[in-house]
Each structure stands twice: as C-alpha cells, then as structure tokens.
Design a protein around this motif. Structure first.
Motif, mmCIF file in Angstrom:
data_model
loop_
_atom_site.group_PDB
_atom_site.id
_atom_site.type_symbol
_atom_site.label_atom_id
_atom_site.label_comp_id
_atom_site.label_asym_id
_atom_site.label_seq_id
_atom_site.Cartn_x
_atom_site.Cartn_y
_atom_site.Cartn_z
ATOM 1 N N ALA A 88 1.642 -26.467 43.921
ATOM 2 C CA ALA A 88 0.967 -26.141 42.654
ATOM 3 C C ALA A 88 2.024 -25.593 41.694
ATOM 4 O O ALA A 88 2.956 -24.895 42.105
ATOM 5 C CB ALA A 88 -0.128 -25.107 42.885
ATOM 6 N N LEU A 89 1.882 -25.907 40.412
ATOM 7 C CA LEU A 89 2.928 -25.601 39.443
ATOM 8 C C LEU A 89 2.450 -24.627 38.365
ATOM 9 O O LEU A 89 1.379 -24.818 37.779
ATOM 10 C CB LEU A 89 3.409 -26.889 38.772
ATOM 11 N N THR A 90 3.268 -23.605 38.107
ATOM 12 C CA THR A 90 3.007 -22.694 37.000
ATOM 13 C C THR A 90 3.471 -23.342 35.692
ATOM 14 O O THR A 90 4.112 -24.399 35.697
ATOM 15 C CB THR A 90 3.776 -21.373 37.189
ATOM 16 N N ILE A 91 3.185 -22.692 34.588
ATOM 17 C CA ILE A 91 3.660 -23.184 33.292
ATOM 18 C C ILE A 91 5.186 -23.297 33.283
ATOM 19 O O ILE A 91 5.756 -24.266 32.776
ATOM 20 C CB ILE A 91 3.177 -22.262 32.157
ATOM 21 N N GLU A 92 5.864 -22.312 33.850
ATOM 22 C CA GLU A 92 7.325 -22.351 33.896
ATOM 23 C C GLU A 92 7.817 -23.539 34.719
ATOM 24 O O GLU A 92 8.797 -24.201 34.363
ATOM 25 C CB GLU A 92 7.877 -21.046 34.479
ATOM 26 N N HIS A 93 7.140 -23.827 35.827
ATOM 27 C CA HIS A 93 7.509 -24.974 36.649
ATOM 28 C C HIS A 93 7.299 -26.292 35.897
ATOM 29 O O HIS A 93 8.075 -27.237 36.062
ATOM 30 C CB HIS A 93 6.689 -24.985 37.939
ATOM 31 N N LEU A 94 6.259 -26.340 35.093
ATOM 32 C CA LEU A 94 6.020 -27.550 34.304
ATOM 33 C C LEU A 94 7.188 -27.825 33.366
ATOM 34 O O LEU A 94 7.594 -28.976 33.171
ATOM 35 C CB LEU A 94 4.722 -27.430 33.504
ATOM 36 N N GLY A 95 7.742 -26.761 32.793
ATOM 37 C CA GLY A 95 8.917 -26.927 31.935
ATOM 38 C C GLY A 95 10.098 -27.481 32.711
ATOM 39 O O GLY A 95 10.841 -28.344 32.219
ATOM 40 N N CYS A 155 0.567 -32.285 45.394
ATOM 41 C CA CYS A 155 0.486 -31.228 44.380
ATOM 42 C C CYS A 155 -0.969 -30.808 44.262
ATOM 43 O O CYS A 155 -1.827 -31.641 43.932
ATOM 44 C CB CYS A 155 1.020 -31.715 43.036
ATOM 45 N N ARG A 156 -1.223 -29.541 44.501
ATOM 46 C CA ARG A 156 -2.595 -29.035 44.465
ATOM 47 C C ARG A 156 -2.990 -28.543 43.075
ATOM 48 O O ARG A 156 -3.930 -27.765 42.929
ATOM 49 C CB ARG A 156 -2.788 -27.940 45.510
ATOM 50 N N GLY A 157 -2.272 -29.007 42.055
ATOM 51 C CA GLY A 157 -2.683 -28.728 40.689
ATOM 52 C C GLY A 157 -1.857 -27.659 40.005
ATOM 53 O O GLY A 157 -0.702 -27.430 40.327
ATOM 54 N N ARG A 158 -2.484 -26.999 39.065
ATOM 55 C CA ARG A 158 -1.834 -25.970 38.252
ATOM 56 C C ARG A 158 -2.015 -24.606 38.879
ATOM 57 O O ARG A 158 -3.113 -24.229 39.263
ATOM 58 C CB ARG A 158 -2.455 -25.993 36.855
ATOM 59 N N ASP A 159 -0.939 -23.858 38.952
ATOM 60 C CA ASP A 159 -0.991 -22.461 39.390
ATOM 61 C C ASP A 159 -1.109 -21.611 38.131
ATOM 62 O O ASP A 159 -0.228 -21.640 37.265
ATOM 63 C CB ASP A 159 0.292 -22.119 40.145
ATOM 64 N N PRO A 160 -2.192 -20.843 37.959
ATOM 65 C CA PRO A 160 -2.391 -20.071 36.725
ATOM 66 C C PRO A 160 -1.498 -18.842 36.610
ATOM 67 O O PRO A 160 -1.517 -18.155 35.584
ATOM 68 C CB PRO A 160 -3.864 -19.664 36.807
ATOM 69 N N ALA A 161 -0.688 -18.555 37.624
ATOM 70 C CA ALA A 161 0.155 -17.357 37.579
ATOM 71 C C ALA A 161 1.179 -17.451 36.460
ATOM 72 O O ALA A 161 1.654 -18.533 36.103
ATOM 73 C CB ALA A 161 0.874 -17.180 38.915
ATOM 74 N N GLY A 162 1.517 -16.305 35.904
ATOM 75 C CA GLY A 162 2.551 -16.246 34.869
ATOM 76 C C GLY A 162 2.061 -16.785 33.541
ATOM 77 O O GLY A 162 0.862 -16.872 33.265
ATOM 78 N N GLY A 163 2.989 -17.157 32.700
ATOM 79 C CA GLY A 163 2.643 -17.666 31.380
ATOM 80 C C GLY A 163 2.540 -16.554 30.352
ATOM 81 O O GLY A 163 2.451 -15.372 30.678
#
Length: 241
Positions: free
Chosen positions: A27-34, A61-69
């Motif tokens: 799962a990916l955080t906003i920072e990981h998406l960047g 990939c289990r989707g978006r991780d809402p952590a951080g941002g």
C-alpha cells in the motif's frame, strides 16, 4: 520524509521498477506515490526498450495508505495534496515512450487495481485477486474509474464499484483488467519469456505502438487509420537509415 520503497534499475534494454513494501501489502502513501511517478519518468528517460513493474511479497498493491500527507482544509488543498499525486502516477504511466508490463502476483485493491489496469500489458498469477473497496468508506473511486473506463466495459466497472465484490484473475482477464493469466508457479518464467521477446523489437516499433494505443482509441476510424499510417511510415523510414 518518506522511506524510499520504490526501487528503479536498468539492465540492458529493460528498466525494472519494484515497489518494496511487502509488510504493508505494498500500500502506498502520498509520498510513495511521488516516488512512483518519478520512477516511471526516470525509466522512461532511460535507454530501455521496456519497463517492468513488480512488487515484493504476497500482494501486488493493497491500495492507498492514508498515513502521512499534508493537511487539506479546503477542496483546493485536497485536490493538490491528495488527488494530484494519484493522477500524476497515471500520467507518468501514460507518458512513457516504452510499454510497461505489470506483474501481479496477489491482491490488487483500490489504487492497486487501477495501477494494474493502467499498465500497457498486465500479466497475473491465477492467485491474483482484484477489488475496488472504496465505497465502504463512502469514497467514490472516481480516479480509479478514470483510468479503468477505457479498458473495462461500463456495466462491469459500475458493478465492481458499487458491489465492492472481489474478482479472481480469470474474471479480471475477461473484463480487460489483465492481458494474460498464468499458473502462479509459471509467472516469473512467463514474464521473462515476454520480456525477452519484446526486447528483440526496435525502440521505434515499440514506442510507435504504445503511442498509437494511447491516442487512436479516442479518434474517429478514419483519423485513427491516418495516424496509424503516419506512425508506420515513421518507423519504416527509421529502419532504412
């Protein structure tokens, strides 16, 4: 600062992007998406003929991780901080000259399902599973739908969104999410076979075909034919030099 979990390597004609966050189901955080967008663009700028997207562990990939941002107190801030990074990943995939092969070994949920769909070729294990669960939290998955609607029939996509049901790899193949399904034990060998075959093709031919499939489906038939003729002529001309 986010940990670096997106690995990018180029070996010969192949650029490999690996999402390495198995402990979180990738799962990916906003920072990981960047990081992921940057990895696609770096691979696209390399001399590789082909890009392969892989993930580690049991899940794709289990989707978006809402952590951080960043805090998003307004709709404008929400769009900039949360929505734009997701769309930027899809734009980076669309913008590479090279075809991208995604390798799906397990669960692909939410953003993961959309990511698998967005790639040019997606080869999956027969153990792979797909689901759009966002409506459980009253979050309409409009961004996932935006990248999937050109590949998945409208009725089927609507059902996936509203029912939130999990589908198996065979069903995902029928719906257009996948290109090919193979037994789990044969996944790596099959990917290697296709990568080896494709890298015998020229840069020009591979790039022209990706460009055509990116643009032509939205064109009228005559325009698509004319555009195809122009791309083919360009590739033939390059081959004679």
């Amino acid at each position: 600062m986010s940990d670096i979990i997106i690995k990018n390597a180029v070996a010969g004609d192949v650029a490999t992007i690996t999402i390495d966050r198995a402990d979180a189901g990738n799962a990916l955080t906003i920072e990981h998406l960047g990081q992921l967008s940057a990895a696609f663009r770096a691979a696209g700028a390399s001399g590789a003929k082909l890009i392969v997207l892989r993930t580690t562990g049991a899940d794709f990939c289990r989707g978006r991780d809402p952590a951080g941002g960043k805090p998003s107190p307004t709709a404008l801030a929400m769009r900039e901080n949360l929505v734009a990074p997701i769309l930027d990943v899809y734009d980076a995939i669309d913008g590479t000259r090279q075809p991208i092969i995604a390798v799906v070994q397990g669960a692909a949920l939410g953003f993961g399902c959309a990511l698998a769909t967005a790639c040019d070729i997606t080869i999956a294990s027969d153990k792979a599973r797909f689901r759009l669960p966002e409506m459980e939290k009253n979050l309409p998955p409009t961004l996932a739908a935006s990248v999937m609607m050109g590949r998945v029939p409208r009725k089927a996509l609507t059902w996936l969104i509203y029912s939130m049901e999990e589908i198996d790899a065979a069903t995902a193949l029928r719906l257009g999410i996948l290109s090919s399904v193979v037994p789990a034990a044969e996944l790596d060998a099959r990917v290697t076979h296709h990568v080896t075959e494709l890298t015998t093709r020229s840069h020009e031919a591979l790039a022209a075909m990706k460009e055509y499939m990116r643009v032509a489906p939205a064109m009228a038939p005559r325009g698509a034919a004319d555009y195809g003729a122009s791309l083919l002529s360009s590739v033939l001309s390059s081959a004679k030099r």
